[in-house]
Design an enzyme around this catalytic site. Structure first.
Site, PDB file in Angstrom:
ATOM      1  N   HIS A  87       0.807  -1.229   0.000  1.00  0.00           N
ATOM      2  CA  HIS A  87       0.000   0.000   0.000  1.00  0.00           C
ATOM      3  C   HIS A  87       0.835   1.271   0.000  1.00  0.00           C
ATOM      4  O   HIS A  87       0.308   2.355  -0.239  1.00  0.00           O
ATOM      5  CB  HIS A  87      -0.941   0.004   1.209  1.00  0.00           C
ATOM      6  CG  HIS A  87      -2.047  -1.009   1.108  1.00  0.00           C
ATOM      7  ND1 HIS A  87      -3.338  -0.665   0.829  1.00  0.00           N
ATOM      8  CD2 HIS A  87      -2.043  -2.361   1.217  1.00  0.00           C
ATOM      9  CE1 HIS A  87      -4.099  -1.749   0.795  1.00  0.00           C
ATOM     10  NE2 HIS A  87      -3.327  -2.800   1.028  1.00  0.00           N
TER      11      HIS A  87
ATOM     12  N   ASP B 216       3.521   9.531  -0.890  1.00  0.00           N
ATOM     13  CA  ASP B 216       2.289   8.848  -0.476  1.00  0.00           C
ATOM     14  C   ASP B 216       2.011   7.732  -1.472  1.00  0.00           C
ATOM     15  O   ASP B 216       2.051   7.968  -2.687  1.00  0.00           O
ATOM     16  CB  ASP B 216       1.134   9.866  -0.480  1.00  0.00           C
ATOM     17  CG  ASP B 216       0.067   9.570   0.569  1.00  0.00           C
ATOM     18  OD1 ASP B 216      -0.074   8.400   0.956  1.00  0.00           O
ATOM     19  OD2 ASP B 216      -0.625  10.520   0.993  1.00  0.00           O
TER      20      ASP B 216
HETATM   21  C1  GDG Z   1      -2.100   4.120   3.336  1.00  0.00           C
HETATM   22  C2  GDG Z   1      -1.074   4.770   2.390  1.00  0.00           C
HETATM   23  C3  GDG Z   1      -2.744   4.605   0.541  1.00  0.00           C
HETATM   24  C4  GDG Z   1      -8.476  10.185   7.916  1.00  0.00           C
HETATM   25  N1  GDG Z   1      -8.855  10.879   8.999  1.00  0.00           N
HETATM   26  C5  GDG Z   1     -10.125  10.496   9.257  1.00  0.00           C
HETATM   27  C6  GDG Z   1     -10.515   9.541   8.313  1.00  0.00           C
HETATM   28  N2  GDG Z   1      -9.477   9.372   7.509  1.00  0.00           N
HETATM   29  C7  GDG Z   1      -9.506   8.430   6.347  1.00  0.00           C
HETATM   30  C8  GDG Z   1      -9.508   9.148   5.038  1.00  0.00           C
HETATM   31  C9  GDG Z   1      -8.975   8.055   4.114  1.00  0.00           C
HETATM   32  C10 GDG Z   1      -8.017   7.296   5.024  1.00  0.00           C
HETATM   33  O1  GDG Z   1      -8.368   7.623   6.365  1.00  0.00           O
HETATM   34  C11 GDG Z   1      -6.579   7.724   4.792  1.00  0.00           C
HETATM   35  O2  GDG Z   1      -6.138   7.147   3.594  1.00  0.00           O
HETATM   36  P1  GDG Z   1      -4.913   7.744   2.795  1.00  0.00           P
HETATM   37  O3  GDG Z   1      -4.821   7.015   1.519  1.00  0.00           O
HETATM   38  O4  GDG Z   1      -5.122   9.214   2.630  1.00  0.00           O
HETATM   39  O5  GDG Z   1      -3.626   7.550   3.687  1.00  0.00           O
HETATM   40  P2  GDG Z   1      -2.979   6.429   4.711  1.00  0.00           P
HETATM   41  O6  GDG Z   1      -3.760   6.317   5.959  1.00  0.00           O
HETATM   42  O7  GDG Z   1      -1.574   6.868   4.904  1.00  0.00           O
HETATM   43  O8  GDG Z   1      -3.049   5.025   3.893  1.00  0.00           O
HETATM   44  C12 GDG Z   1      -1.792   5.545   1.305  1.00  0.00           C
HETATM   45  C13 GDG Z   1      -3.640   3.841   1.500  1.00  0.00           C
HETATM   46  O9  GDG Z   1      -2.863   3.185   2.515  1.00  0.00           O
HETATM   47  C14 GDG Z   1      -4.481   2.783   0.766  1.00  0.00           C
HETATM   48  O10 GDG Z   1      -3.684   1.899   0.045  1.00  0.00           O
HETATM   49  O11 GDG Z   1      -3.542   5.397  -0.308  1.00  0.00           O
HETATM   50  O12 GDG Z   1      -0.847   6.093   0.391  1.00  0.00           O
HETATM   51  O13 GDG Z   1      -0.185   5.632   3.110  1.00  0.00           O
HETATM   52  O14 GDG Z   1      -9.980   7.161   3.737  1.00  0.00           O
HETATM   53  O15 GDG Z   1     -10.806   9.592   4.738  1.00  0.00           O
HETATM   54  N3  GDG Z   1     -11.731   8.966   8.288  1.00  0.00           N
HETATM   55  C15 GDG Z   1     -12.617   9.336   9.239  1.00  0.00           C
HETATM   56  N4  GDG Z   1     -12.294  10.243  10.210  1.00  0.00           N
HETATM   57  C16 GDG Z   1     -11.081  10.867  10.255  1.00  0.00           C
HETATM   58  O16 GDG Z   1     -10.819  11.701  11.120  1.00  0.00           O
HETATM   59  N5  GDG Z   1     -13.835   8.775   9.239  1.00  0.00           N
END
Ligand code: GDG
Length: 469
Positions: free
Chosen positions: A162, A375
């Site tokens: 990921h 990322d």
């Molecule tokens: C890893 C990789 C890759 C965040 N704060 C809240 C909340 N979130 C949710 C967001 C989004 C998720 O968490 C974060 O996903 P990201 O992709 O932005 O980043 P990582 O957590 O670092 O994820 C990344 C991912 O894995 C998938 O393969 O894209 O590059 O680092 O869905 O909305 N959700 C809620 N409250 C919050 O305060 N409900």
């Protein structure tokens, strides 16, 4: 318990322990995109999910929650510190994100990583039916594919990574670089977010192990002269679009978005950042650029507000403790310099919110700032796009995210270039509605067509093909 034809192995089980109506403890599925993508397959194939429950020293028998068979792996408090917070989050995470923070190399952390990966592999080997399929997820479990193959050569094994895979010059720092490559190569299909990640991985395999590589195919030599083929290529992950579309269309969530705008003093433009509080996300760079725009007089707090949700993350890892201090000092300084009684420069929220509130924030935001320094994908960018059914709003997107490969009509930025970032923020704020619409339509088409189901289907199709090799 009957053996499963399809087994998912991930660090975390997709459940949280919460208090039930009568004060008793119950399990609630955590609504991630991964669960949504795999649920149909899990049900169809009577699948099982192997993972940790998220708390140390919890001994649990396999159980079912909302129709998914869950197989808990126990971790001691020391293992959480050494395998999870240590090797996964303080060695691999910074190393694979271009050493934005210095990776820590400790031999006892590696020992714990080996031990815990073996435990996951054994649990998966016990759960899988003869000739079954196992899909292993992410950087916490890079050794599982080969460990599992040693235990169960009959299985078809997939692995999805990921986070980014680093360039060889950085990867080569890892004291256990060859062991990790061999661990991953136990899989038949090794999936990455971007073509670049797959290329870096193939380079590492060629240079470190001297295996033959033909396109995406790697010839993996066995013990007794025979060999097998492993495939490494990109499968860009996406979001489960449906709940985002549905929430964004709900009148009460639209009303909440208007309420958020009013409570910020009805600024002309709302800028939004949503990230786990992580040094990879470029939160400091974003806030610095915004602070300078206020300082330069190009923006004023009557006109513009930045809402920054920084959800708490990895709070026991030192680098995260320092990052929080740095960001909070910066936010306090900017607010101190620029706030008025009625308007705040930055509304900073070190909190997690329910998804409904996140969607209301996406709807309220005229400009979404995704300025990650590195990322794997960045799902926030895709979530913002999915909710913008009126085709308004501007996505500012770092070119160092996996999402940048797909979301070409975003305003692209190099977050290290603060002047460039400032100009990009200004052009997003000033973008005429017609251009917003033109860009957002194209972005939405891309995200809605390539959702998480398309992602899991294409990965599973590649695995099915591997089975016939
Ligand atoms: C890893 C990789 C890759 C965040 N704060 C809240 C909340 N979130 C949710 C967001 C989004 C998720 O968490 C974060 O996903 P990201 O992709 O932005 O980043 P990582 O957590 O670092 O994820 C990344 C991912 O894995 C998938 O393969 O894209 O590059 O680092 O869905 O909305 N959700 C809620 N409250 C919050 O305060 N409900």
């Amino acid at each position: 318990m009957a053996a499963a034809d399809f087994v998912v192995v991930a660090n975390r089980l997709p459940v949280d322990r919460v208090e039930g109506p009568d004060g008793e403890e119950i399990w609630r599925t955590s609504p991630g995109g991964l669960v949504a993508a795999l649920e149909p397959m899990m049900r169809r194939e009577e699948g099982a999910w192997v993972g940790w429950v998220g708390q140390p020293d919890v001994d649990l028998e396999p159980f079912e929650a909302t129709g998914i068979r869950l197989i808990p792996v126990r971790l001691s408090a020391d293992e959480v510190a050494d395998y999870y917070e240590g090797f996964a989050n303080d060695t691999i995470w910074p190393l694979y994100h271009d050493v934005i923070a210095p990776p820590q190399f400790h031999r006892e952390w590696w020992e714990a990583y080996l031990r815990v990966n073996r435990r996951f592999a054994e649990a998966a080997a016990d759960a899988a039916a003869p000739d079954g399929t196992v899909w292993v997820h992410d950087y916490q479990l890079q050794l599982v594919p080969q460990m599992l193959r040693d235990l169960r050569p009959d299985l078809t094994i997939g692995y999805f990574h990921h986070i980014p895979f680093p360039a060889h010059g950085l990867y080569a720092q890892l004291p256990w670089r060859d062991q990790v490559l061999r661990g991953l190569l136990g899989a038949d299909v090794i999936g990455f977010q971007r073509a670049q990640d797959a290329t870096y991985f193939l380079t590492a395999v060629r240079r470190r192990l001297r295996y033959e590589v033909k396109g995406a195919a790697i010839i993996v030599p066995g013990d007794e002269g025979e060999s097998r083929v492993a495939v490494a290529r990109a499968f860009p992950i996406s979001i489960d679009t449906e709940p985002y579309l549905e929430l964004a269309a709900r009148p009460e969530i639209q009303a909440r978005a208007a309420e958020i705008r009013a409570s910020l003093g009805n600024p002309r433009r709302i800028l939004l950042g949503v990230d786990r509080l992580d040094y990879t996300k470029g939160i400091r760079h974003r806030i610095k650029a915004y602070g300078e725009l206020l300082e330069d007089g190009r923006l004023s707090v009557e006109d513009v507000t930045l809402v920054q949700v920084a959800s708490p993350s990895r709070e026991r890892v030192d680098a995260y403790v320092h990052l929080r201090d740095e960001i909070e000092l910066l936010v306090a300084r900017i607010n101190g310099d620029h706030d008025t009684m009625d308007h705040s420069a930055i509304r900073y929220l070190h909190q997690g919110f329910p998804r409904e509130e996140m969607v209301a924030l996406y709807l309220a935001a005229d400009v979404m700032l995704v300025t990650a320094l590195r990322d794997g994908m960045n799902l926030v960018a895709k979530e913002y796009v999915a909710t913008r059914a009126d085709n308004r709003g501007v996505l500012v997107l770092s070119e160092f995210t996996g999402a940048a490969d797909e979301l070409r009509q975003a305003v692209r930025v190099n977050p290290h270039d603060i002047d460039g970032l400032k100009d990009a923020i200004m052009s997003a704020i000033e973008m005429p509605p017609a251009e917003q619409g033109r860009r957002m339509r194209a972005l939405r088409r891309r995200v809605l067509e390539n959702d998480v189901n398309a992602w899991s289907s294409s990965f599973l199709a590649a695995l099915a093909e591997a089975r016939t090799r």
